[in-house]
Write a protein that holds these residues in place. Structure first.
Motif, mmCIF file in Angstrom:
data_model
loop_
_atom_site.group_PDB
_atom_site.id
_atom_site.type_symbol
_atom_site.label_atom_id
_atom_site.label_comp_id
_atom_site.label_asym_id
_atom_site.label_seq_id
_atom_site.Cartn_x
_atom_site.Cartn_y
_atom_site.Cartn_z
ATOM 1 N N SER A 148 0.838 -1.191 0.000
ATOM 2 C CA SER A 148 0.000 0.000 0.000
ATOM 3 C C SER A 148 0.875 1.243 0.000
ATOM 4 O O SER A 148 1.948 1.272 0.616
ATOM 5 C CB SER A 148 -0.902 0.020 1.243
ATOM 6 O OG SER A 148 -1.545 1.278 1.375
ATOM 7 N N LYS A 165 1.278 -3.678 6.255
ATOM 8 C CA LYS A 165 1.713 -3.627 4.863
ATOM 9 C C LYS A 165 3.229 -3.428 4.766
ATOM 10 O O LYS A 165 3.868 -3.902 3.814
ATOM 11 C CB LYS A 165 0.964 -2.531 4.112
ATOM 12 C CG LYS A 165 -0.489 -2.892 3.815
ATOM 13 C CD LYS A 165 -0.581 -4.161 2.981
ATOM 14 C CE LYS A 165 -1.981 -4.512 2.586
ATOM 15 N NZ LYS A 165 -2.056 -5.730 1.723
ATOM 16 N N ALA A 190 2.688 -1.321 -4.617
ATOM 17 C CA ALA A 190 1.990 -0.444 -3.674
ATOM 18 C C ALA A 190 0.994 0.452 -4.403
ATOM 19 O O ALA A 190 1.379 1.486 -4.964
ATOM 20 C CB ALA A 190 2.992 0.403 -2.900
ATOM 21 N N SER A 248 0.995 4.071 -7.459
ATOM 22 C CA SER A 248 0.039 5.000 -6.856
ATOM 23 C C SER A 248 -0.339 6.147 -7.779
ATOM 24 O O SER A 248 -1.001 7.087 -7.354
ATOM 25 C CB SER A 248 0.622 5.585 -5.560
ATOM 26 O OG SER A 248 1.671 6.494 -5.850
#
Length: 254
Positions: A148, A165, A190, A248
């Motif tokens: 993450s 995580k 992530a 991300s």
């Protein structure tokens, strides 16, 4: 397409969201995919049937993770499915540890029971799933752990979740060295803010605010993450291991 033909894959938490997109992408690339779910049998069945309708191969596997006997249940189901759908070949080429739960509690309100549950599902289960998977994984296999962006981007409501995580990322770093001699790669992906079934994504103003966190000014789609996972599962990623892959949309650059 087809670069995973003849390969087998297990994707945990594959009945919805990122896990579903990963399962569909790997199957689209030719892999036989075990679609794992904990409680959403109908949703998992829809994922598997959709894959088959598009010419792919898949079957479902049920196992609640983070409880005693979880790994045994998971791999008993996997082995049954491989026997039925893979002409007796029992090897597992690709493992994607995607299943996880979030906390959603302020740090001062998080209970020991909530914390233990997060650790059990998000950190302990992936460790022992990998341990068991390695019995069936041939040299040159692929392991991808879904981490993450919250391991790099602060959100006080998810301190315990982020801790678990971070543990997943350590699995990739240390297992990469351990499994290097076998040519097995282990990496972490992530995601950032990614569209899922959460009602907040039905609120345009909220989505606009979330989109602003990305340099691309949009929220992520599950397929954005699935494409990264598919690359890491392919032979083209043979020289990448122990890596943290920021998926991300540039959120971590802001």
């Amino acid at each position: 397409m087809g670069n995973l033909t003849g390969k087998t894959a297990l994707v945990t938490g594959a009945s919805r969201g990122i896990g579903r997109a990963v399962a569909e992408r790997l199957a689209g690339d030719g892999a036989l995919v075990a679609v794992h779910y904990a409680t959403s049998a109908q949703a998992a069945a829809r994922v598997a049937s959709g894959i088959k309708e598009r010419g792919g191969s898949a079957f479902t596997v049920q196992a609640a993770l983070g409880v005693p006997g979880d790994v045994d249940t998971l791999f008993t189901g996997l082995e049954t499915g491989l026997k039925e759908h893979n002409d007796g070949r029992m090897e597992l080429d690709i493992l994607v540890n995607n299943a996880g739960i979030m906390g959603g509690s302020a740090p001062e309100e998080t209970t020991p029971e909530q914390f233990d549950r997060l650790v059990a599902v998000n950190a302990k289960a992936p460790f022992f799933v990998i341990q068991r998977a390695l019995r069936a994984m041939p040299d040159g296999g692929r392991i991808v752990n879904i981490s993450s962006g919250l391991t790099r981007f602060a959100n006080p409501q998810e301190i315990a979740y982020a801790m678990t995580k971070s543990a997943v990322e350590m699995l990739a770093l240390h297992y990469a060295k351990h499994l290097g001699p076998r040519g097995i790669t282990v990496n972490s992906v992530a995601p950032g803010i990614t569209r899922n079934s959460n009602p907040i994504f039905d609120q345009p103003q909220v989505v606009e605010q979330l989109a602003a966190l990305s340099v691309f000014n949009r929220v992520g789609e599950p397929s954005d993450v699935a494409d990264v996972v598919a690359f890491l599962a392919s032979d083209e990623a043979r020289w990448i291991t122990g890596a943290f892959i920021d998926s991300s949309g540039g959120t971590l650059a802001n």
